[in-house]
Design an enzyme around this catalytic site. Structure first.
Site, PDB file in Angstrom:
ATOM      1  N   CYS A  20       6.273 -22.558 -66.632  1.00 54.96           N
ATOM      2  CA  CYS A  20       7.422 -22.119 -67.412  1.00 54.96           C
ATOM      3  C   CYS A  20       7.201 -20.674 -67.861  1.00 54.96           C
ATOM      4  CB  CYS A  20       7.632 -23.022 -68.623  1.00 54.96           C
ATOM      5  SG  CYS A  20       6.244 -23.034 -69.763  1.00 54.96           S
ATOM      6  N   CYS A  23       4.014 -19.998 -69.767  1.00 55.32           N
ATOM      7  CA  CYS A  23       2.817 -19.778 -68.947  1.00 55.32           C
ATOM      8  C   CYS A  23       2.753 -18.318 -68.487  1.00 55.32           C
ATOM      9  CB  CYS A  23       2.821 -20.699 -67.740  1.00 55.32           C
ATOM     10  SG  CYS A  23       2.765 -22.458 -68.157  1.00 55.32           S
ATOM     11  N   ASP A 424      24.155  -3.761 -44.983  1.00 55.08           N
ATOM     12  CA  ASP A 424      23.699  -3.061 -43.788  1.00 55.08           C
ATOM     13  C   ASP A 424      24.791  -3.151 -42.722  1.00 55.08           C
ATOM     14  OD1 ASP A 424      21.832  -1.821 -41.983  1.00 55.08           O
ATOM     15  OD2 ASP A 424      21.627  -3.796 -41.055  1.00 55.08           O
ATOM     16  N   ASP A 601      19.643  -7.366 -42.274  1.00 57.29           N
ATOM     17  CA  ASP A 601      19.018  -8.222 -41.275  1.00 57.29           C
ATOM     18  C   ASP A 601      17.720  -7.660 -40.699  1.00 57.29           C
ATOM     19  OD1 ASP A 601      20.290  -6.128 -39.903  1.00 57.29           O
ATOM     20  OD2 ASP A 601      20.346  -7.317 -38.063  1.00 57.29           O
ATOM     21  N   ASP A 605      15.373  -3.469 -43.605  1.00 53.42           N
ATOM     22  CA  ASP A 605      16.078  -3.976 -44.782  1.00 53.42           C
ATOM     23  C   ASP A 605      15.185  -4.864 -45.640  1.00 53.42           C
ATOM     24  OD1 ASP A 605      18.551  -2.803 -44.087  1.00 53.42           O
ATOM     25  OD2 ASP A 605      18.903  -4.404 -42.636  1.00 53.42           O
TER      26      ASP A 605
END
Length: 706
Positions: A20, A23, A424, A601, A605
């Site tokens: 969490c 932590c 892109d 893609d 990128d």
């Protein structure tokens, strides 16, 4: 381990017990108290901690620093493999869910007899049978809570698992006491039911986190595995990529991927740079031009003088950028984790007050303890734990049915917040597949010759010609003596005539992709190619604007290649951008308070996908792009991007409703338990009921992606 400029070294540790936001805070603030650790950053999704420490910091000492904070840590790369630790946790949780669910059903059957009026020895027998099922179930299914709670208590801190463990253990002990003393009530059914619902929430959450795991190291698979090296005496030998050093000369054949960065010292060719820059057109390179590892030599053999290898290459630099960008995203704290930060102290205080209050009122330790346990059980975070993962699992399933794969539950939370979309061009707004644009201008003979020559080559433009002409039903003419010359094209004999297919003799004004068919040296046709837009790209851009998400193009392509797409979609564009430029563009938007959705893609990128507030990649993306993205969409349509945003926003609304239900349940139930009107069994049933309501509300998302 990596050395940094200021003489610090960097180390990564797998810390599977990070659960969490509390932590994260304990690790990041606690580790730097060690004089050898300069900085600590937690990657919550991958449950990893990145340390910057002094060179004298030994691994056992760093592990000791984790241990003093109550966390188990394993050095990544030095210890046992941790890659599948998350998946292993999910499998263990699933087994615990199955065991507790099976035990719950059996104990409920036994309890029905007690509730129906069984008394005396018969009731005791059913209680003992329930104990025989419940005790091993609690010991097995409750392990993950007990271990985590014990580690926290041993190091003087608390977490969500502490009140859960106290409630489960005290209720089990009380039930055993009641059974041994022939008491009328035992709460084995409530205890096991509690474990079952808690484990369901934890397993759902674990499954969503598993989907987010992926290493940037997969990116480096794009590099060549090795190279043929030419020695000064012209002898050649194969050298593995890990052994290539600056100063060596590589002989790179046509169709081979480069294994190191360098400068061309012999030959000329065309290089496919799409992996690094996103540029769809191959780039012509001559002697003296720089080339990079991971790019593809597609025309003729070249000699390359190595200037950088291994971790110093451009592709390795991109991997480093992706890792750093992903670290920033992992610091996003989920709604449930923020709520959990305040949960444990509040529940402990309530249970303690209930016990102390009833003791002062003279109720005795047995009754006071029962009420305190009822408070602990009724406030158990089942509804809280299920509120987010249940909604996200249902939403992810709905998106999967329309072709969007969600890798991380928190991605839906981030996706719902985006107000900018940076997209892109090649392979994202367009299909990334060259298509012949003017084949209609070719007569039947030219089309038949184009197919006859094109199908003899593996060049991308030849493959595009073959695909388009075959689909059009063209029959190839018979040619013979076919010969392909790297860098020049294909030559063949058609009857008594010489036919060629290759680079146009004249320079084209718009630098477009093109190939020329010539018969006996006389040009017959120049075939131009274009990369077509995805079929629903205009509709998707319009839908993004209606949803108050401002789209723009962020491309590594040249301005001339981007301009037609930008004009067609009415978008502004930034062109010729390196991975660093894209990162900087996203950082500028983030500095202005915008939440950026990155859609891309290519390998170039990857850092931007990792740095975006949320990110989506097409299924045709590079491995690195898919690893860095939060979601992946299938098929040629772009509209799934908009569907994902719509579903993410709907999911957030359902999550907020679930939290309201969970809070409302506690507002009503806790005072009743505090005042002694609720037994541990009723508390377990009420708690389970609230969990079912939350799950039922989440199921409304099932059709949200239609």
């Amino acid at each position: 381990m990596t050395a940094v400029a200021n003489s610090l070294i960097e180390r990564d540790f797998a810390v599977p017990d990070i659960r969490c936001a509390g932590c994260i805070a304990k690790l990041e603030q606690g580790l730097v108290r060690d004089r050898r650790i300069a900085a600590a950053r937690v990657n919550f999704t991958e449950k990893r901690v990145h340390l910057s420490c002094t060179p004298d910091a030994e691994t056992p000492e760093l592990i000791g620093a984790f241990s003093r904070l109550g966390f188990e840590a394993h050095p990544i790369g030095d210890g046992p493999p941790e890659v599948d630790r998350g998946a292993s946790d999910s499998r263990a949780l699933l087994r615990a869910v199955a065991v507790s669910g099976f035990a719950m059903m059996n104990i409920m059957l036994l309890s029905v007899s007690v509730w129906s009026g069984a008394s005396g020895a018969t009731r005791d027998l059913f209680h003992w049978l329930s104990a025989a099922i419940a005790l091993p179930t609690v010991a097995y299914a409750g392990r993950s809570f007990f271990r985590s709670a014990w580690r926290a208590v041993r190091h003087g801190r608390t977490n969500m698992d502490v009140p859960i463990s106290i409630g489960v253990l005290i209720a089990t002990a009380l039930s055993l006491y009641e059974t041994a003393t022939h008491g009328p009530h035992a709460y084995f059914d409530g205890v096991v039911m509690l474990l079952f619902f808690l484990l369901c929430g934890r397993w759902l959450d674990s499954v969503m986190r598993d989907r987010a795991r992926g290493g940037v190291t997969a990116l480096l698979r794009n590099m060549g595995t090795g190279a043929m090296v030419v020695d000064p005496d012209e002898a050649s030998r194969w050298v593995d990529a890990t052994a290539i050093e600056p100063g060596l000369v590589m002989l790179v054949a046509a169709g081979e991927r480069l294994a190191a960065d360098g400068v061309i010292v012999g030959g000329a060719s065309q290089i496919d740079l799409s992996l690094l820059t996103g540029e769809s057109a191959p780039r012509e390179v001559l002697s003296g031009d720089p080339v990079h590892a991971g790019t593809l030599n597609i025309e003729a053999p070249i000699r390359v003088l190595v200037t950088a290898a291994g971790a110093d290459t451009a592709i390795a630099d991109i991997a480093r950028l992706m890792g750093e960008a992903a670290q920033g995203k992992s610091r996003y704290v989920r709604i449930a984790d923020r709520a959990a930060r305040y949960y444990a102290p509040a529940v402990h205080t309530l249970a303690l007050l209930a016990f102390a209050g009833w003791m002062i009122a003279g109720a005795g330790w047995h009754h006071s303890l029962l009420i305190a346990v009822a408070v602990l059980i009724i406030t158990c975070p089942c509804a809280l734990g299920l509120a987010v993962p249940a909604a996200q699992i249902v939403a992810a399933g709905a998106l999967m049915r329309v072709g969007v794969l969600v890798k991380d539950g928190s991605a839906l939370e981030r996706l719902a917040e985006v107000d900018r979309a940076m997209i892109d061009k090649t392979g994202t707004l367009t299909l990334g597949r060259p298509v012949a644009a003017n084949l209609d201008a070719a007569d039947a003979t030219a089309r038949a010759l184009l197919l006859a020559l094109g199908r003899a080559s593996r060049h991308p433009l030849s493959e595009a010609l073959t695909r388009d002409l075959t689909a059009a039903g063209v029959t190839p003419l018979a040619v013979e003596a076919i010969r392909e010359t790297p860098g020049a094209g294909i030559e063949a004999r058609w009857g008594t005539r010489r036919v060629t297919l290759g680079r146009p003799a004249q320079t084209l004004a718009d630098s477009a992709l093109a190939t020329e068919l010539a018969i006996d040296g006389v040009p017959a046709i120049i075939v131009r190619f274009s990369d077509t837009l995805r079929p629903d790209a205009p509709d998707t851009i319009a839908a993004l604007r209606r949803a108050d998400v401002v789209p723009t193009i962020l491309s590594g392509d040249r301005a001339a290649a981007v301009a037609p797409v930008a004009r067609a979609l009415g978008l502004t564009a930034q062109t010729s951008m390196s991975p660093q430029d894209k990162l900087a563009a996203i950082a500028r938007q983030a500095a202005m308070g915008h939440k950026v959705l990155m859609i891309g893609d290519g390998l170039n990128d990857g850092p931007a996908l990792a740095a975006g507030h949320a990110s989506i990649a097409p299924a045709s993306a590079s491995d690195a792009g898919k690893n860095a993205a939060d979601c992946i969409f299938l098929g040629d349509r772009l509209m799934p991007v908009m569907q994902a945003i719509r579903v993410a926003r709907r999911t957030q609304a359902i999550v907020r409703q679930n939290f309201a239900l969970a809070i409302g349940y506690n507002v009503v139930a806790v005072p009743l338990a505090f005042l002694g009107y609720v037994t541990p069994l009723v508390a377990a049933i009420a708690m389970s009921g609230s969990s079912l309501i939350v799950v039922g509300n989440a199921l409304r998302l099932k059709g949200s992606a239609r």
